[in-house]
Design a protein around this motif. Structure first.
Motif, PDB file in Angstrom:
ATOM      1  N   LEU A 233      17.159 -10.793  11.167  1.00 50.06           N
ATOM      2  CA  LEU A 233      15.758 -10.389  11.290  1.00 50.06           C
ATOM      3  C   LEU A 233      15.160 -10.865  12.607  1.00 50.06           C
ATOM      4  CD1 LEU A 233      14.523 -11.070   7.640  1.00 50.06           C
ATOM      5  CD2 LEU A 233      14.677  -8.831   8.765  1.00 50.06           C
ATOM      6  N   LYS A 234      15.463 -12.091  12.993  1.00 52.72           N
ATOM      7  CA  LYS A 234      14.939 -12.609  14.258  1.00 52.72           C
ATOM      8  C   LYS A 234      15.513 -11.856  15.449  1.00 52.72           C
ATOM      9  CE  LYS A 234      13.844 -17.298  12.712  1.00 52.72           C
ATOM     10  NZ  LYS A 234      14.108 -18.746  12.895  1.00 52.72           N
ATOM     11  N   GLN A 235      16.778 -11.474  15.365  1.00 49.55           N
ATOM     12  CA  GLN A 235      17.373 -10.680  16.448  1.00 49.55           C
ATOM     13  C   GLN A 235      16.695  -9.312  16.548  1.00 49.55           C
ATOM     14  OE1 GLN A 235      21.501 -10.678  15.348  1.00 49.55           O
ATOM     15  NE2 GLN A 235      21.959 -12.574  16.464  1.00 49.55           N
ATOM     16  N   GLN A 236      16.430  -8.704  15.401  1.00 46.97           N
ATOM     17  CA  GLN A 236      15.742  -7.404  15.408  1.00 46.97           C
ATOM     18  C   GLN A 236      14.323  -7.541  15.944  1.00 46.97           C
ATOM     19  OE1 GLN A 236      17.246  -4.585  14.742  1.00 46.97           O
ATOM     20  NE2 GLN A 236      15.417  -3.403  15.208  1.00 46.97           N
ATOM     21  N   ARG A 237      13.657  -8.621  15.597  1.00 47.56           N
ATOM     22  CA  ARG A 237      12.306  -8.864  16.118  1.00 47.56           C
ATOM     23  C   ARG A 237      12.321  -8.995  17.632  1.00 47.56           C
ATOM     24  NH1 ARG A 237      10.590 -14.790  15.342  1.00 47.56           N
ATOM     25  NH2 ARG A 237      12.263 -14.826  16.909  1.00 47.56           N
TER      26      ARG A 237
ATOM     27  N   LEU B 237       3.522   4.524  19.270  1.00 47.55           N
ATOM     28  CA  LEU B 237       4.802   3.860  19.056  1.00 47.55           C
ATOM     29  C   LEU B 237       4.651   2.338  19.144  1.00 47.55           C
ATOM     30  CD1 LEU B 237       7.304   6.117  21.050  1.00 47.55           C
ATOM     31  CD2 LEU B 237       6.948   6.028  18.577  1.00 47.55           C
ATOM     32  N   LEU B 238       3.824   1.906  20.104  1.00 48.70           N
ATOM     33  CA  LEU B 238       3.602   0.461  20.246  1.00 48.70           C
ATOM     34  C   LEU B 238       2.920  -0.122  19.007  1.00 48.70           C
ATOM     35  CD1 LEU B 238       2.542   0.173  23.999  1.00 48.70           C
ATOM     36  CD2 LEU B 238       4.676  -0.592  22.960  1.00 48.70           C
ATOM     37  N   ASP B 239       1.979   0.644  18.445  1.00 50.08           N
ATOM     38  CA  ASP B 239       1.308   0.178  17.225  1.00 50.08           C
ATOM     39  C   ASP B 239       2.310   0.042  16.075  1.00 50.08           C
ATOM     40  OD1 ASP B 239      -1.108   0.089  18.530  1.00 50.08           O
ATOM     41  OD2 ASP B 239      -1.734   2.094  17.878  1.00 50.08           O
ATOM     42  N   LYS B 240       3.192   1.035  15.941  1.00 52.25           N
ATOM     43  CA  LYS B 240       4.212   0.973  14.889  1.00 52.25           C
ATOM     44  C   LYS B 240       5.162  -0.200  15.131  1.00 52.25           C
ATOM     45  CE  LYS B 240       4.242   5.917  13.831  1.00 52.25           C
ATOM     46  NZ  LYS B 240       5.068   7.157  13.797  1.00 52.25           N
ATOM     47  N   THR B 241       5.503  -0.412  16.385  1.00 51.97           N
ATOM     48  CA  THR B 241       6.393  -1.529  16.712  1.00 51.97           C
ATOM     49  C   THR B 241       5.752  -2.863  16.367  1.00 51.97           C
ATOM     50  OG1 THR B 241       7.353  -0.239  18.527  1.00 51.97           O
ATOM     51  CG2 THR B 241       7.725  -2.609  18.559  1.00 51.97           C
ATOM     52  N   GLU B 242       4.462  -2.984  16.664  1.00 50.90           N
ATOM     53  CA  GLU B 242       3.744  -4.220  16.354  1.00 50.90           C
ATOM     54  C   GLU B 242       3.717  -4.468  14.846  1.00 50.90           C
ATOM     55  OE1 GLU B 242       1.981  -7.735  17.048  1.00 50.90           O
ATOM     56  OE2 GLU B 242       2.692  -6.338  18.590  1.00 50.90           O
ATOM     57  N   ASN B 243       3.531  -3.409  14.078  1.00 48.91           N
ATOM     58  CA  ASN B 243       3.547  -3.551  12.609  1.00 48.91           C
ATOM     59  C   ASN B 243       4.920  -3.984  12.118  1.00 48.91           C
ATOM     60  OD1 ASN B 243       0.841  -2.780  12.366  1.00 48.91           O
ATOM     61  ND2 ASN B 243       1.356  -0.607  12.176  1.00 48.91           N
ATOM     62  N   GLN B 244       5.963  -3.409  12.710  1.00 49.46           N
ATOM     63  CA  GLN B 244       7.312  -3.784  12.319  1.00 49.46           C
ATOM     64  C   GLN B 244       7.601  -5.249  12.649  1.00 49.46           C
ATOM     65  OE1 GLN B 244       9.771  -0.925  14.303  1.00 49.46           O
ATOM     66  NE2 GLN B 244       9.502   0.650  12.725  1.00 49.46           N
TER      67      GLN B 244
ATOM     68  N   SER C  80       5.391  -7.640  12.821  1.00 52.15           N
ATOM     69  CA  SER C  80       4.623  -8.449  11.867  1.00 52.15           C
ATOM     70  C   SER C  80       5.330  -8.515  10.515  1.00 52.15           C
ATOM     71  CB  SER C  80       3.219  -7.866  11.695  1.00 52.15           C
ATOM     72  OG  SER C  80       2.510  -7.901  12.916  1.00 52.15           O
ATOM     73  N   ASN C  81       5.880  -7.362  10.078  1.00 55.36           N
ATOM     74  CA  ASN C  81       6.593  -7.341   8.798  1.00 55.36           C
ATOM     75  C   ASN C  81       7.843  -8.222   8.849  1.00 55.36           C
ATOM     76  OD1 ASN C  81       4.731  -5.557   7.671  1.00 55.36           O
ATOM     77  ND2 ASN C  81       5.886  -3.742   8.318  1.00 55.36           N
ATOM     78  N   ILE C  82       8.554  -8.149   9.975  1.00 53.60           N
ATOM     79  CA  ILE C  82       9.764  -8.956  10.117  1.00 53.60           C
ATOM     80  C   ILE C  82       9.424 -10.445  10.106  1.00 53.60           C
ATOM     81  CG2 ILE C  82      11.594  -9.614  11.731  1.00 53.60           C
ATOM     82  CD1 ILE C  82      11.788  -6.690  12.547  1.00 53.60           C
ATOM     83  N   GLU C  83       8.400 -10.839  10.849  1.00 56.07           N
ATOM     84  CA  GLU C  83       8.023 -12.252  10.898  1.00 56.07           C
ATOM     85  C   GLU C  83       7.560 -12.747   9.532  1.00 56.07           C
ATOM     86  OE1 GLU C  83       5.152 -12.409  14.008  1.00 56.07           O
ATOM     87  OE2 GLU C  83       6.660 -12.710  15.591  1.00 56.07           O
ATOM     88  N   ARG C  84       6.843 -11.880   8.805  1.00 55.99           N
ATOM     89  CA  ARG C  84       6.400 -12.265   7.459  1.00 55.99           C
ATOM     90  C   ARG C  84       7.611 -12.440   6.530  1.00 55.99           C
ATOM     91  NH1 ARG C  84       3.716  -8.110   6.540  1.00 55.99           N
ATOM     92  NH2 ARG C  84       1.803  -8.798   7.578  1.00 55.99           N
ATOM     93  N   MET C  85       8.586 -11.548   6.654  1.00 58.34           N
ATOM     94  CA  MET C  85       9.780 -11.650   5.822  1.00 58.34           C
ATOM     95  C   MET C  85      10.578 -12.902   6.153  1.00 58.34           C
ATOM     96  SD  MET C  85      12.713  -8.757   5.186  1.00 58.34           S
ATOM     97  CE  MET C  85      11.436  -7.654   4.533  1.00 58.34           C
ATOM     98  N   VAL C  86      10.674 -13.241   7.442  1.00 52.92           N
ATOM     99  CA  VAL C  86      11.374 -14.458   7.840  1.00 52.92           C
ATOM    100  C   VAL C  86      10.695 -15.685   7.234  1.00 52.92           C
ATOM    101  CG1 VAL C  86      11.907 -15.959   9.800  1.00 52.92           C
ATOM    102  CG2 VAL C  86      12.354 -13.506   9.956  1.00 52.92           C
ATOM    103  N   GLN C  87       9.385 -15.710   7.301  1.00 54.44           N
ATOM    104  CA  GLN C  87       8.644 -16.840   6.740  1.00 54.44           C
ATOM    105  C   GLN C  87       8.847 -16.932   5.229  1.00 54.44           C
ATOM    106  OE1 GLN C  87       4.598 -16.264   7.973  1.00 54.44           O
ATOM    107  NE2 GLN C  87       4.994 -16.797  10.115  1.00 54.44           N
ATOM    108  N   ASP C  88       8.862 -15.773   4.552  1.00 50.75           N
ATOM    109  CA  ASP C  88       9.065 -15.769   3.100  1.00 50.75           C
ATOM    110  C   ASP C  88      10.452 -16.303   2.739  1.00 50.75           C
ATOM    111  OD1 ASP C  88       6.553 -14.730   2.748  1.00 50.75           O
ATOM    112  OD2 ASP C  88       7.223 -12.653   2.553  1.00 50.75           O
ATOM    113  N   ILE C  89      11.463 -15.869   3.487  1.00 49.46           N
ATOM    114  CA  ILE C  89      12.823 -16.327   3.197  1.00 49.46           C
ATOM    115  C   ILE C  89      12.940 -17.825   3.442  1.00 49.46           C
ATOM    116  CG2 ILE C  89      15.237 -16.161   3.911  1.00 49.46           C
ATOM    117  CD1 ILE C  89      14.761 -13.220   4.521  1.00 49.46           C
ATOM    118  N   GLU C  90      12.404 -18.304   4.567  1.00 50.44           N
ATOM    119  CA  GLU C  90      12.491 -19.730   4.878  1.00 50.44           C
ATOM    120  C   GLU C  90      11.746 -20.565   3.841  1.00 50.44           C
ATOM    121  OE1 GLU C  90      13.002 -19.524   9.748  1.00 50.44           O
ATOM    122  OE2 GLU C  90      11.019 -19.853   8.877  1.00 50.44           O
ATOM    123  N   PHE C  91      10.596 -20.062   3.379  1.00 51.45           N
ATOM    124  CA  PHE C  91       9.849 -20.796   2.356  1.00 51.45           C
ATOM    125  C   PHE C  91      10.608 -20.795   1.033  1.00 51.45           C
ATOM    126  CE2 PHE C  91       6.540 -21.135  -0.938  1.00 51.45           C
ATOM    127  CZ  PHE C  91       6.002 -22.353  -0.572  1.00 51.45           C
ATOM    128  N   MET C  92      11.261 -19.675   0.712  1.00 54.52           N
ATOM    129  CA  MET C  92      12.060 -19.624  -0.508  1.00 54.52           C
ATOM    130  C   MET C  92      13.219 -20.604  -0.442  1.00 54.52           C
ATOM    131  SD  MET C  92      11.037 -17.758  -2.982  1.00 54.52           S
ATOM    132  CE  MET C  92      12.599 -17.682  -3.852  1.00 54.52           C
TER     133      MET C  92
END
Length: 203
Positions: A24-28, A74-81, A83-95
């Protein structure tokens, strides 16, 4: 050849969650690089559109502005992606942290269960009862040693003392008031020295 030292290879501590977080971090990071590249390209095309307008090539400039508008989306969509990736990383690390906490709690529960199996409620009650009995018994002894006797006990002690002395007062020697002389002080020491010498000669 395997391991150079012939030992067993250590098991990898990298979990599937760690691999997922890394991906996920690599994709971000790739998305951020894409953002940067598009932004630089837009700045160049914006300058080019200004130049085209100066040159009177309005249609070409309009085409570049439409392209920029599409890239903004496209930049707006990229920014959303991102944000979603960073949120998922945080969720996994917290889990992962929560799992470690749960594992610690489970280990603690297992330890308590094993300790409870070693000592049952009946054992605890028996030990407490024995301890209370020992405390009460010790208290009785302390009370007796402290002089907590009944009047009957006091009378019995006086009667025993009367029988020992034969009904007569026992005369005790007076405490000397005169200071001890040097000769009197050294006399017991001389006597002990003579006895020691006599024992050595008779040995």
């Amino acid at each position: 050849m395997g391991n150079v030292f012939g030992g067993k290879s250590r098991p990898s501590r990298v979990t599937e969650q760690d691999k997922a977080v890394l991906q996920l971090k690599q994709q971000r990071d790739k998305l951020k690089q894409y953002q940067k590249r598009i932004t630089l390209h837009q700045e160049k095309e914006h300058l080019l559109a200004k130049q085209l307008l100066k040159d009177g090539r309005k249609e070409k400039a309009l085409l570049l502005l439409k392209k920029k508008r599409y890239q903004d989306q496209l930049l707006d969509k990229t920014e959303n992606q991102i944000s979603n990736i960073e949120r998922m990383v945080q969720d996994i690390e917290f889990m992962q942290i929560e799992l470690k906490v749960i594992e610690g709690l489970q280990a603690g529960n297992d330890c308590l269960k094993s300790m409870h199996q070693i000592m049952s409620i009946e054992d605890v009650e028996r030990i407490l009862d024995e301890t209370q009995e020992a405390i009460e018994y010790q208290k009785e002894i302390d009370d007796m040693l402290a002089g907590a006797l009944t009047q009957e006990d006091e009378d019995a002690v006086l009667a025993e003392l009367e029988a020992i002395t034969g009904g007569e007062d026992v005369a005790l020697p007076d405490v000397p008031t005169e200071p001890i002389t040097e000769a009197e002080r050294t006399q017991p020491e001389r006597r002990r020295a003579k006895n020691t010498e006599r024992e050595m000669l008779s040995a």
